[in-house]
Design a protein around this motif. Structure first.
Motif, PDB file in Angstrom:
ATOM      1  N   LEU A   1      -4.315  -9.992  -0.323  1.00  0.00           N
ATOM      2  CA  LEU A   1      -5.217  -9.780  -1.455  1.00  0.00           C
ATOM      3  C   LEU A   1      -5.378 -11.064  -2.245  1.00  0.00           C
ATOM      4  O   LEU A   1      -4.389 -11.747  -2.535  1.00  0.00           O
TER       5      LEU A   1
ATOM      6  N   ASP B   1      -6.697 -12.823  -5.941  1.00  0.00           N
ATOM      7  CA  ASP B   1      -6.469 -12.419  -7.332  1.00  0.00           C
ATOM      8  C   ASP B   1      -7.519 -11.405  -7.766  1.00  0.00           C
ATOM      9  O   ASP B   1      -8.620 -11.348  -7.219  1.00  0.00           O
ATOM     10  N   ASP B   2      -7.161 -10.612  -8.766  1.00  0.00           N
ATOM     11  CA  ASP B   2      -8.082  -9.667  -9.403  1.00  0.00           C
ATOM     12  C   ASP B   2      -8.519  -8.531  -8.478  1.00  0.00           C
ATOM     13  O   ASP B   2      -9.647  -8.043  -8.578  1.00  0.00           O
ATOM     14  N   ILE B   3      -7.648  -8.106  -7.574  1.00  0.00           N
ATOM     15  CA  ILE B   3      -7.945  -6.964  -6.707  1.00  0.00           C
ATOM     16  C   ILE B   3      -7.081  -5.793  -7.156  1.00  0.00           C
ATOM     17  O   ILE B   3      -5.855  -5.885  -7.162  1.00  0.00           O
ATOM     18  N   SER B   4      -7.724  -4.685  -7.533  1.00  0.00           N
ATOM     19  CA  SER B   4      -6.960  -3.522  -7.983  1.00  0.00           C
ATOM     20  C   SER B   4      -7.166  -2.305  -7.092  1.00  0.00           C
ATOM     21  O   SER B   4      -6.297  -1.447  -7.006  1.00  0.00           O
ATOM     22  N   ARG B   5      -8.307  -2.214  -6.417  1.00  0.00           N
ATOM     23  CA  ARG B   5      -8.594  -1.015  -5.633  1.00  0.00           C
ATOM     24  C   ARG B   5      -7.816  -0.966  -4.321  1.00  0.00           C
ATOM     25  O   ARG B   5      -7.421   0.097  -3.864  1.00  0.00           O
ATOM     26  N   TRP B   6      -7.633  -2.103  -3.680  1.00  0.00           N
ATOM     27  CA  TRP B   6      -7.081  -2.137  -2.326  1.00  0.00           C
ATOM     28  C   TRP B   6      -5.613  -2.510  -2.324  1.00  0.00           C
ATOM     29  O   TRP B   6      -5.143  -3.226  -3.200  1.00  0.00           O
ATOM     30  N   ARG B   7      -4.915  -2.039  -1.283  1.00  0.00           N
ATOM     31  CA  ARG B   7      -3.499  -2.345  -1.081  1.00  0.00           C
ATOM     32  C   ARG B   7      -3.316  -2.898   0.323  1.00  0.00           C
ATOM     33  O   ARG B   7      -4.063  -2.556   1.244  1.00  0.00           O
TER      34      ARG B   7
END
Length: 201
Positions: A82, A84-90
């Protein structure tokens, strides 16, 4: 970048050695791309083959400025890293994605907004055939065009990838669908997919 330690530095990619037929596609060793802010790195399990990929291989479709020189506009795989600034994906999520190019490789970086979860029950190969056609139709017909139930849609080239997708989606959302195609067999296929009328031009 999250998960950097588990990503190799090099990968195998399929590059275009010179313009021509399928035999010009050659394996090469390339650097694994590093996702920037708002991007994810996908470990590719399958890639779609689209008309622009074929045209690029023939030398008739240069990649857009800043895009990878590798073909491959749609992929399916799993999130490997990932930006930076990724919240939806894991990391480990099974996804399919529309890419600006570079999908014919073991890894590709993609803007997170161009990524979708793989539909339930789909294999990686099936999911890799979804993004290019479905993103294009959804954006143009429904988001920009605002097609609604009870309206009519005319689809030229109904037996193409975009055409077959437009027929199915518009029909599923309650629109009347007229289409054109270049032979009786193609028109029959369009009717089976849900077109209300198919015109053999």
């Amino acid at each position: 970048m999250a998960n950097k330690d588990r990503i190799p530095e090099k990968m195998t990619a399929i590059a275009i050695s010179q313009p021509g037929g399928p035999r010009v596609l050659k394996p090469e060793t390339r650097d694994v791309p590093v996702p920037g802010p708002g991007e994810v790195l996908i470990r590719v399990h399958a890639a779609g083959v689209n008309r622009p990929d074929v045209q690029q291989r023939k030398g008739a479709y240069p990649p857009p400025p800043g895009a990878s020189d590798l073909p491959g506009l749609e992929v399916a795989g799993e999130i490997a890293a990932l930006g930076d600034d990724i919240s939806r994906w894991r990391i480990g999520d099974r996804v399919c994605a529309l890419t600006p190019g570079g999908g014919y490789a073991e890894y590709v970086k993609v803007h997170a907004g161009s990524v979708l979860p793989i539909p339930a029950g789909f294999t990686y190969s099936e999911a890799a055939a979804v993004p290019e056609n479905y993103f294009t139709v959804w954006h143009n017909v429904f988001e920009r065009g605002g097609l609604k139930k009870g309206e009519t849609l005319l689809v030229h080239g109904g037996s193409s990838g975009i055409g077959t997708t437009a027929i199915q989606l518009a029909s599923a959302f309650g629109a009347t669908v007229f289409t054109t195609a270049g032979s009786k067999d193609k028109c029959d296929a369009c009717l089976k997919l849900g077109a209300d009328r198919a015109i053999n031009y």
